[in-house]
Enzyme design. Structure first.
Site, PDB file in Angstrom:
ATOM      1  N   GLU A   7      -8.137   8.790  -5.098  1.00  0.00           N
ATOM      2  CA  GLU A   7      -8.504   8.163  -6.379  1.00  0.00           C
ATOM      3  C   GLU A   7     -10.007   7.985  -6.543  1.00  0.00           C
ATOM      4  OE1 GLU A   7      -6.985   4.229  -8.805  1.00  0.00           O
ATOM      5  OE2 GLU A   7      -5.570   5.439  -7.669  1.00  0.00           O
ATOM      6  N   ASP A 101      -3.852   5.816  -5.231  1.00  0.00           N
ATOM      7  CA  ASP A 101      -3.183   4.539  -4.981  1.00  0.00           C
ATOM      8  C   ASP A 101      -1.742   4.615  -5.467  1.00  0.00           C
ATOM      9  OD1 ASP A 101      -5.542   3.547  -3.988  1.00  0.00           O
ATOM     10  OD2 ASP A 101      -6.103   2.509  -5.837  1.00  0.00           O
ATOM     11  N   TYR A 306      -3.356  -3.123   0.295  1.00  0.00           N
ATOM     12  CA  TYR A 306      -3.492  -2.884  -1.141  1.00  0.00           C
ATOM     13  C   TYR A 306      -3.294  -4.194  -1.918  1.00  0.00           C
ATOM     14  CZ  TYR A 306      -3.094  -0.299  -5.542  1.00  0.00           C
ATOM     15  OH  TYR A 306      -3.297   0.195  -6.802  1.00  0.00           O
TER      16      TYR A 306
END
Length: 706
Positions: A7, A101, A306
Site C-alpha cells: 500500500e 492492508d 494493525y
C-alpha cells in the site's frame, strides 16, 4: 518475475527487507522498486485511482446539484508515475502478490492495482497476502499462505466511494449555492459528517438551554481518632430551610448503626479495538485523528499490530507468552517478568470477535530512543493495555458506614486497593482511594463539625472525541477506518473548534436548516442502513450496483424536500452565517462589528455602519477566524481563535485589546533607543493588514500573538 504490491513505499521497503536476501533499490519512472533476483516489491501511495464526475459537471453555477445524483462518475489516475511503473513491471511479471492492508479500503486499493496490471498483462497470476503486523514471522506466514483477492470486499469499498461522492457533492453544492458560500468558503454536507455534526449541535443546544437549579447538601465530620466526613442520607435538599432545620437539631454525638467492609474485584479492561483505542488515547490528550495517525506510523514501522480493527478478542493463534516475553530486558522488563510469573494467561475479552485482524497489541519491543515523544506515549498506552488484559482482576476493599445523629442518618464510604492486579500495568484512569476508618456497630463518634453546601445542578457535558467515536460505532455511522476522519473534517470545515468540539454558529445554521426542512440528512438511520448494506456487499449477499441505486433513491427523496424549502433554508442559513461573523458592538456608533473581506481578498473587522462609520480592526492574513462565545470584559467584543490547517490553534483574544497592545509596543519602540547588542531576540509578531481602502492608520497593524 514475482511482483509484490504493497500500500505504501515504507511498507514495500520493510517487506522487501524481510523477504529478500539482498535488497537493491532501483527507480522505475521515478518510483522506488526493491529487488532481489526474480522478485520485485513496489509500494503504492494509497489510492492511485479516484472516481469523479466528468468535466461538464464541474461548473457549480450551470449544473443543478440534483443532476449529480444520477451522473455517471469516471475513473481517473491520481498517481500517474506509479501507474506507469506498475504497467512496466506487469509486462515482466508472471505472478503478482497483492499485499495491501487487509480491510475494505486496502482490498479496494489492491484491486485498483490488480486492474492496472491485468490490463497490461492479462496472463499474469494473482494471489493475496494478508497480515496484521509488519514483523518477520507474520510476513513470512502471510506469503507462505496466500489467498485469492476478495472482490466482494473491494466492491463494498467502491460502493462507499461512489455513494459518498454523490451525497457529498450534491448536498454540498445545494447548501453552498443556496446561501452563496462558494470557493474556499463552501459549506460541506455529507452522509456521515452531517449526522455527526447534528449530535454535537443538539448537545450544545441542550447545554445552552439548561437552567441550573440550586440544591443543598448536608455534611457532618466525625472523629474517633481519625476524621472522616459523611453526607446526609437524603443526598440533596431542594429547599434550604429543610436542611437548616435538620442541622439545627443535630447533637454532638453520632452512633454507628451499620458498618460493612467487603472485597470487590475490578476486572481488567477489554483488548483494544480501534474505538476502544481512540477512547483511551483521548483520555491522555490525543485527538482521534492524531491518535490514529501515530498508531498507523507505529504499525508500518513494525511496533504494533494493525490499528484498524473491530476485534476485542485475542485469537487462539496469538502466542501471548511469546508476545510478553519479548519485553524482557527492555523498558517494560519488570512488568513483563511479573506478568510471566502468574503462569497461564486468561485474557479479558470484549463482545466483538472478528477474524480479519486481532485487537491492537505490541508486536516488537521498542525503547524511548526509538520513537518520538508522542509516539512513545501511544506505544506505552498499547503495551500497558495489552499487559492489563492478561493480568488478574484488581482487588479493592470497599467500606460503608451509616451513622445516626439524633434520628438523622449520615452515610460514608471508602475504598482501598489491596491487590493491584491489572492496575499495576495500566495506571490510566486510576480511581482515587478514599479512606474510611475501621468502625464498630454501636460505637459512638464525636460530631466535630456540620455544614450545608449550596450547589447548582450542572448542564450536560460536551461530547469528547473518544465519546463521539463510540457513539458513531453504536449508531452505525462510518467505519473503524473513517470515524476519526469524519471528526477531523468538522474541524477542517470550521464547523467545530476546541477539544471537546464546540460547534460554531455556522454549524448551528446548517444543522438547524436541515433538521427543520430535510431532517433525514441529520439522522443516522439512512447512513447506518447503507453501512449495513455495504457489509452485505462484502459478504456477497447483495450487489454493489443495487446499493448505489438505493442510495440514489434516498437522495432523490431528500432533494424533494430541499427544493421545496430552498427559500426557507436560505433564510435560516443567512441568519446563522451572520452570527458567525459578529464580533460585538462598534465603540464609535454602537452598530455591529463583523468579520469582512476586502476587494483584494484580505479581511478585517469592520463596522456595519460603513461608510458613515469607518472603525476597523486588523485580522491575521492566514488561518480560519473562529468567533468564540467568550467576550472581553473590557471591550465586550468576542474573543477570537485562529485555526490554521494542521497547526495548533492559537487564541488571538479580544481584537481590540490585541490592537491596543500593538499600539503600545509601537509607541515604546519609537521612544526607547534599541541596544541591539543587549536586547533579547523577539519573535516577530504576526501581521495582518486591515485590508480596506479606508484602513487609514490601522493599515498594516500587526496582530500580537498572546
Amino acid at each position: 518475475m514475482h511482483l509484490i504490491v504493497t500500500e505504501k513505499n515504507i511498507t514495500a521497503r520493510k517487506i522487501a527487507q524481510i523477504l529478500l536476501k539482498k535488497v537493491k533499490e532501483k527507480k522505475v519512472d521515478g518510483v522506488s522498486v526493491y529487488e532481489d533476483g526474480d522478485t520485485a516489491v513496489i509500494g503504492l501511495s494509497g489510492h492511485i485511482v479516484n472516481i469523479d464526475f466528468p468535466a461538464e459537471y464541474n461548473n457549480w453555477q450551470n449544473v443543478s446539484p440534483r443532476e449529480l445524483i444520477w451522473a455517471k462518475a469516471e475513473t481517473r489516475y491520481t498517481q500517474k508515475k506509479i501507474v506507469s511503473a506498475l504497467k512496466k513491471l506487469a509486462k515482466e511479471a508472471s505472478r503478482v502478490t497483492i499485499a495491501t492492508d487487509f480491510d475494505r479500503e486496502g482490498e479496494l486499493i489492491g484491486v485498483e492495482a490488480y486492474n492496472i496490471i491485468k490490463d497490461a498483462n492479462p496472463s499474469v497470476i494473482f494471489d493475496r497476502a494478508r497480515y496484521s503486523a509488519i514483523t518477520k514471522p507474520e510476513i513470512e506466514h502471510a506469503f507462505a499462505n496466500t489467498v485469492p483477492l476478495d472482490f466482494n470486499l473491494a466492491a463494498a469499498g467502491e460502493a462507499r466511494q461512489k455513494i459518498d461522492l454523490v451525497w457529498g457533492a450534491a448536498l454540498t453544492r445545494f447548501i453552498s449555492l443556496t446561501c452563496g458560500r462558494l470557493g474556499n468558503s463552501f459549506l460541506s454536507v455529507g452522509r456521515v459528517q452531517t449526522p455527526l455534526l447534528a449530535l454535537i449541535v443538539d448537545r450544545e443546544k441542550d447545554i445552552k438551554s439548561f437552567v441550573p437549579t440550586p440544591y443543598w447538601e448536608l455534611y457532618a465530620t466525625f472523629s474517633d481518632g481519625e476524621e472522616f466526613t459523611a453526607g446526609h442520607a437524603g443526598n440533596r435538599f431542594a429547599e434550604k430551610a429543610k436542611a437548616e432545620a435538620i442541622l439545627a437539631r443535630l447533637g454532638r454525638i453520632g452512633k454507628v448503626v451499620e458498618f460493612k467492609k467487603e472485597p470487590r474485584p475490578e476486572y481488567p479492561p477489554i483488548p483494544f479495538s480501534t474505538t476502544e483505542f481512540i477512547r483511551a488515547a483521548a483520555g491522555i490528550g490525543f485527538s482521534a485523528a492524531n491518535a490514529m495517525r501515530i498508531a498507523e506510523n507505529l504499525y508500518v514501522n513494525g511496533w504494533i499490530s494493525y490499528p484498524r480493527t473491530d476485534n476485542t478478542v485475542y485469537p487462539s493463534s496469538l502466542n501471548l507468552k511469546e508476545a510478553v516475553s519479548q519485553f524482557i530486558g527492555g523498558e517494560f522488563d519488570k512488568y513483563a517478568q511479573k506478568l510471566l510469573e502468574q503462569g497461564e494467561f486468561k485474557p479479558s475479552r470484549g463482545k466483538k470477535e472478528t477474524t480479519d485482524h486481532p485487537p491492537i497489541y505490541p508486536v516488537a519491543n521498542a525503547s524511548k530512543s526509538d520513537l518520538k515523544a508522542d509516539e512513545w506515549r501511544i506505544y506505552e498506552l498499547v503495551v500497558s493495555r495489552f499487559f492489563a488484559t492478561l493480568a488478574p482482576p484488581a482487588e479493592w476493599e470497599v467500606r460503608s458506614a451509616c451513622i445516626d445523629v439524633d434520628g438523622e442518618k449520615f452515610k460514608a464510604g471508602g475504598s482501598l486497593l489491596v491487590a493491584p492486579g491489572w492496575r499495576l500495568y495500566y495506571p490510566y484512569g486510576m480511581p482515587k482511594e478514599e479512606m474510611l476508618p475501621e468502625l464498630k456497630v454501636g460505637e459512638e463518634l464525636k460530631v466535630k463539625d456540620v455544614r450545608i453546601d449550596e450547589k447548582l445542578t450542572k448542564p450536560p457535558v460536551r461530547y469528547g472525541q473518544g465519546k463521539l467515536v463510540k457513539m458513531m460505532e453504536d449508531l452505525g455511522l462510518g467505519t473503524k477506518s473513517t470515524r476519526h476522519e469524519a471528526i477531523q473534517k468538522l474541524y477542517a470545515r470550521n464547523y467545530v473548534h476546541g477539544n471537546p468540539p464546540v460547534p460554531t454558529n455556522t454549524a448551528f445554521a446548517v444543522v438547524g436548516a436541515l433538521e427543520k426542512y430535510a431532517d433525514p440528512i441529520t439522522k443516522p438511520d439512512m447512513t447506518s442502513r447503507l453501512e449495513a448494506d455495504m457489509d452485505d456487499i462484502a459478504e456477497g449477499k447483495i450487489k454493489e450496483e443495487d446499493v448505489v441505486k438505493e442510495s440514489q433513491g434516498m437522495l432523490e427523496a431528500i432533494f424533494d424536500k430541499l427544493d421545496k424549502n430552498q427559500n426557507e433554508i436560505r433564510s435560516v442559513l443567512y441568519d446563522g452565517l451572520r452570527e458567525d461573523k459578529l464580533i460585538g458592538k462598534c465603540p464609535n456608533c454602537g452598530k455591529d462589528l463583523l468579520v469582512r473581506k476586502s476587494k483584494k481578498g484580505g479581511r478585517f473587522i469592520g463596522c456595519d455602519g460603513y461608510p458613515d462609520c469607518s472603525f476597523i480592526l486588523p485580522l491575521p492574513r492566514a488561518g480560519t477566524v473562529v468567533v468564540t462565545d467568550k467576550a472581553c470584559d473590557k471591550h465586550g467584543l468576542a474573543r477570537i481563535r485562529i485555526v490554521n490547517g494542521g497547526s495548533k490553534p492559537w487564541d488571538l483574544g479580544c481584537p481590540q485589546c490585541n490592537y491596543e497592545e500593538w499600539q503600545k509596543k509601537n509607541a515604546e519602540d519609537k521612544v526607547t533607543p534599541i541596544n541591539k547588542a543587549s536586547e533579547p531576540a523577539r519573535k516577530p509578531a504576526r501581521k495582518a493588514k486591515a485590508a480596506s481602502g479606508k484602513a487609514g492608520k490601522h493599515e498594516g497593524a500587526p496582530v500580537i500573538k498572546n
